[in-house]
Design an enzyme around this catalytic site. Sequence first.
Site: not given
Length: 645
Positions: A171-172
């Site tokens: 999850n950037e």
Amino acid sequence: MQELVKNPLKHEPIDAETVKFEKVNTHIYQDSESASWYVANEIAGLIKQKQEQGKKAVLGLATGSTPTKVYDYLVQFYKEGRLSFKNVVTFNLDEYFPMDPSSIHSYKRFMNEHLFDHIDIEPYNIHIPDGSLSKDDVRKYCADYEEKIQNVGGIDIQILGIGRTGHIGFNEPGSSLSSKTRLVRLDRVTRLDAASDFFGEENVPKRAITMGVGTIMGAKKIILMAWGEGKSNIIYQAVEGKIKESVPATFLQHHENCDFVVDSAAASNLTRIKTPWLVTECEWNDKLIKSAAIWLSEKLDKAILKLTNEDYNEYGMGNLIAEIGSAEQINLNVFNELQRTITGWPGGKPNADDSQRPERAEPYPKTSLIFSPHPDDDVISMGGTLLRLVDQGHHVHVAYQTSGNIAVFDDEVIRFLDFATDIQKENKELKKKFKEVREFLASKKPGEVDSPEVQQFKGLIRKGEALAACRYCGVKEDNAHFLNLPFYETGAVRKKPLSDEDIQITYDLLNRLKPHQIFAAGDLSDPHGTHRVCLESVFRALQKLKDDRVDWIRNCYVWLYRGAWQEWDIADMEMAIPIGPKDMTRKKNAIFKHQSQKDSAMFPGNDEREFWQRAEQRNKETANRYNALGMAEYEAMEGFVRYHF
């Protein structure tokens, strides 16, 4: 009664005021092994509790270097008969896309090698995102993954690491709090950090399947782990910073049952560790006073001798003033201590009073042994000091601990073989070998391990460059020792554990040379851990020498250097070697001798600049910081910390 929380670093209660800036429950352990032991026991406790209740234990698992020791302990518990995994259901966080499950880079293979192949878990209870799907099937697959998690009652414990961007799973930055399992595009920083595993950024997949932040937040308990100084800044942001999408780990502040488990290095930027005087009254010692005065000086942009009582009072150090008596006395003590760390004589100044110097005057000349984990760390991290030792007549030896062969690009091998075959045009055996190497490299897949022959050629390239740098610096070729420690020689990024053979090789060299001073790399933030293992080999060899009561070891000083990946903090430095403009140029020229690492390094880590650029900037920054504190102004400086064994 004041609330108490446990501080695992000191193994004693601390009051809640000390952690008032922390928005997540954070356990600090001295090292990653003890922290991993704690996490493994938390997991084992859950599994046993669920077994007693006749229920499934649902685990969310992570990959990467951070949780490997946890998995080692879980395997150990199983093999000792203390734990069964028959009731365990697992869901892994993520997987690269596309990714063949049999690839050496596959997280499925990682989990099998580190955990599943060694325990009694039922195969149908293992769930790992499938990176081999067609893109059209991914959306439905992700929805089914979410449904499977819900059908088993949700995740009981979710294990997490943390990326340099603050990503959890994949999850950037920009991921939303409600995001679910999905296909994502990887941030360039994440791909750069993974480049060492894939032998180059260009080989890192651009996408991945990952559980979403919302999926992670649905776990009943979350344990995020982080080791090393390289994670200290992002841990500070995640624990004490504001919640924001640009740092997804900050969302964990919303979770009601989340623990951060970190080692002392990863915790080093937390307020209670870095600046404890801002949260509580301190028990002052010389080291803490020095750190506080330097911090205050830099905070206020004042030289140390200009700090006032009011400055100390304003920043939570009133009790220090009361204890010592005045700012002037503190300032003078710290100034003198800093001044004494600076010396142009890293081997000691002969025929001089050495009572206030970091190194002894006698004996002269000294035998100086520099341990270099890779064939260029000596000149990158302490090239100025190395040159000074040679110029001042000491007997300088360099021990190159590993071959560094995996950091050589394939094209370099072709270039050198081209040269060799042109020189020996009639050598049929060489031509045949060249043909075989060309064919191997032409068919080599990204990340594939080199053949033993190619590994040998790459090692010889690095050896030749190291010898060229030694000649340039004035180190005799006979004084260059190529240890080729066996732990490194796998041809892959993942290395073997340190062995007795590695330690014995180091022990034998030390006992043969009997150095008066040793320099070793204390730079532990290199992305694939070689520096850490090499330092451990030196420490264990020294301990063995001490246990064997070898006489010469009692009169040997050990200095730790940094510079390739990070620098010592000024407050920790015990010897600082000034480097003038001429020697800075000589240092860079020595680095340039390592031509296979010039222009583009195989493993750049989180800094894309060339190593000579990093070294120059860090050395100049150290000099500038000393100057700003009120010391003399130098072009550059290399810093060292003494290791007492």
